[in-house]
Design a protein around this motif. Structure first.
Motif, short mmCIF file in Angstrom:
data_model
loop_
_atom_site.label_atom_id
_atom_site.label_comp_id
_atom_site.label_asym_id
_atom_site.label_seq_id
_atom_site.Cartn_x
_atom_site.Cartn_y
_atom_site.Cartn_z
N LEU A 88 -75.21 -91.84 -10.07
CA LEU A 88 -73.99 -91.34 -9.42
C LEU A 88 -73.70 -92.12 -8.14
O LEU A 88 -72.54 -92.48 -7.88
CB LEU A 88 -74.11 -89.86 -9.11
CG LEU A 88 -73.85 -88.88 -10.23
CD1 LEU A 88 -74.16 -87.46 -9.77
CD2 LEU A 88 -72.42 -88.97 -10.69
N ASP A 89 -74.74 -92.37 -7.35
CA ASP A 89 -74.54 -93.13 -6.12
C ASP A 89 -74.04 -94.53 -6.41
O ASP A 89 -73.12 -95.03 -5.75
CB ASP A 89 -75.84 -93.20 -5.32
CG ASP A 89 -76.23 -91.86 -4.72
OD1 ASP A 89 -75.37 -90.97 -4.63
OD2 ASP A 89 -77.41 -91.71 -4.35
N GLY A 90 -74.62 -95.18 -7.41
CA GLY A 90 -74.17 -96.52 -7.78
C GLY A 90 -72.75 -96.53 -8.31
O GLY A 90 -71.96 -97.41 -7.97
N ALA A 91 -72.41 -95.56 -9.13
CA ALA A 91 -71.05 -95.48 -9.66
C ALA A 91 -70.06 -95.21 -8.55
O ALA A 91 -68.96 -95.79 -8.52
CB ALA A 91 -70.98 -94.39 -10.73
N GLU A 92 -70.44 -94.35 -7.61
CA GLU A 92 -69.53 -94.05 -6.50
C GLU A 92 -69.32 -95.30 -5.63
O GLU A 92 -68.19 -95.61 -5.26
CB GLU A 92 -70.11 -92.92 -5.65
CG GLU A 92 -69.22 -92.51 -4.50
CD GLU A 92 -69.82 -91.41 -3.66
OE1 GLU A 92 -69.06 -90.78 -2.92
OE2 GLU A 92 -71.04 -91.17 -3.74
N ARG A 93 -70.40 -96.02 -5.34
CA ARG A 93 -70.27 -97.23 -4.54
C ARG A 93 -69.40 -98.27 -5.24
O ARG A 93 -68.58 -98.92 -4.61
CB ARG A 93 -71.64 -97.82 -4.23
CG ARG A 93 -72.25 -97.23 -3.00
CD ARG A 93 -73.49 -97.97 -2.57
NE ARG A 93 -74.56 -96.99 -2.58
CZ ARG A 93 -75.63 -96.99 -3.36
NH1 ARG A 93 -75.83 -97.98 -4.18
NH2 ARG A 93 -76.51 -96.04 -3.30
N SER A 94 -69.59 -98.41 -6.54
CA SER A 94 -68.80 -99.42 -7.26
C SER A 94 -67.32 -99.02 -7.29
O SER A 94 -66.45 -99.90 -7.22
CB SER A 94 -69.34 -99.62 -8.67
OG SER A 94 -69.11 -98.48 -9.46
N LEU A 95 -67.03 -97.75 -7.38
CA LEU A 95 -65.63 -97.30 -7.33
C LEU A 95 -65.02 -97.51 -5.95
O LEU A 95 -63.87 -97.93 -5.83
CB LEU A 95 -65.52 -95.84 -7.74
CG LEU A 95 -65.52 -95.54 -9.23
CD1 LEU A 95 -65.54 -94.04 -9.45
CD2 LEU A 95 -64.34 -96.17 -9.91
N VAL A 96 -65.80 -97.21 -4.92
CA VAL A 96 -65.28 -97.36 -3.56
C VAL A 96 -65.04 -98.83 -3.25
O VAL A 96 -64.00 -99.20 -2.69
CB VAL A 96 -66.24 -96.72 -2.54
CG1 VAL A 96 -65.89 -97.11 -1.12
CG2 VAL A 96 -66.24 -95.21 -2.69
N TYR A 97 -65.97 -99.71 -3.62
CA TYR A 97 -65.81 -101.13 -3.33
C TYR A 97 -64.75 -101.79 -4.19
O TYR A 97 -64.12 -102.75 -3.78
CB TYR A 97 -67.14 -101.86 -3.47
CG TYR A 97 -68.13 -101.52 -2.38
CD1 TYR A 97 -67.76 -101.52 -1.04
CD2 TYR A 97 -69.44 -101.18 -2.69
CE1 TYR A 97 -68.64 -101.20 -0.05
CE2 TYR A 97 -70.35 -100.87 -1.69
CZ TYR A 97 -69.94 -100.88 -0.38
OH TYR A 97 -70.83 -100.56 0.60
N SER A 98 -64.53 -101.27 -5.40
CA SER A 98 -63.52 -101.88 -6.27
C SER A 98 -62.11 -101.51 -5.84
O SER A 98 -61.16 -102.22 -6.13
CB SER A 98 -63.75 -101.48 -7.72
OG SER A 98 -63.48 -100.10 -7.90
N THR A 99 -61.95 -100.37 -5.12
CA THR A 99 -60.62 -99.97 -4.69
C THR A 99 -60.24 -100.54 -3.34
O THR A 99 -59.10 -100.47 -2.94
CB THR A 99 -60.50 -98.42 -4.63
OG1 THR A 99 -61.49 -97.91 -3.72
CG2 THR A 99 -60.69 -97.81 -6.00
N THR A 100 -61.22 -101.11 -2.60
CA THR A 100 -60.89 -101.66 -1.28
C THR A 100 -60.60 -103.12 -1.35
O THR A 100 -60.83 -103.83 -2.21
CB THR A 100 -62.04 -101.43 -0.27
OG1 THR A 100 -63.22 -102.02 -0.78
CG2 THR A 100 -62.21 -99.97 0.00
#
Length: 100
Positions: A88-100
């Motif tokens: 979950l932490d990895g998926a959240e980080r990848s979503l946050v970094y992909s949207t910025t």
């Protein structure tokens, strides 16, 4: 919005983690006669925790060999919860970094 979903999932996994820990400690206290099994409140709590955790343990108990009364299924479920939290932490980080 998606970060809130990840937070909710993380909180649910943390609650499940603590329910398993409490259930294991209660089972040890019953096994060593520290807690009285005739106490209705403690027994009701134990049964409620067993109903919550038993569906998680059942598939693992089918796969594990018999260890002469030792049940390692709670340990494996706790490890799986940790793995899910890392995913979950990895998926959240990848979503946050992909949207910025």
């Amino acid at each position: 919005m998606t970060i809130a979903i990840f937070d909710i999932l993380r909180y649910l996994l943390t609650i499940l983690w603590w329910l398993i820990i409490i259930q294991v400690v209660l089972s040890w206290l019953f096994a060593f006669n520290v807690l009285n099994t005739s106490s209705r409140g403690v027994l009701a709590l134990s049964h409620a925790l067993e109903r919550i955790t038993a569906p998680l343990y059942r598939p693992i108990r089918r796969l594990l060999p018999d260890f002469n009364g030792l049940d390692f299924s709670p340990l494996i479920v706790l490890i799986l919860i940790q793995v899910l939290q890392m995913l979950l932490d990895g998926a959240e980080r990848s979503l946050v970094y992909s949207t910025t």
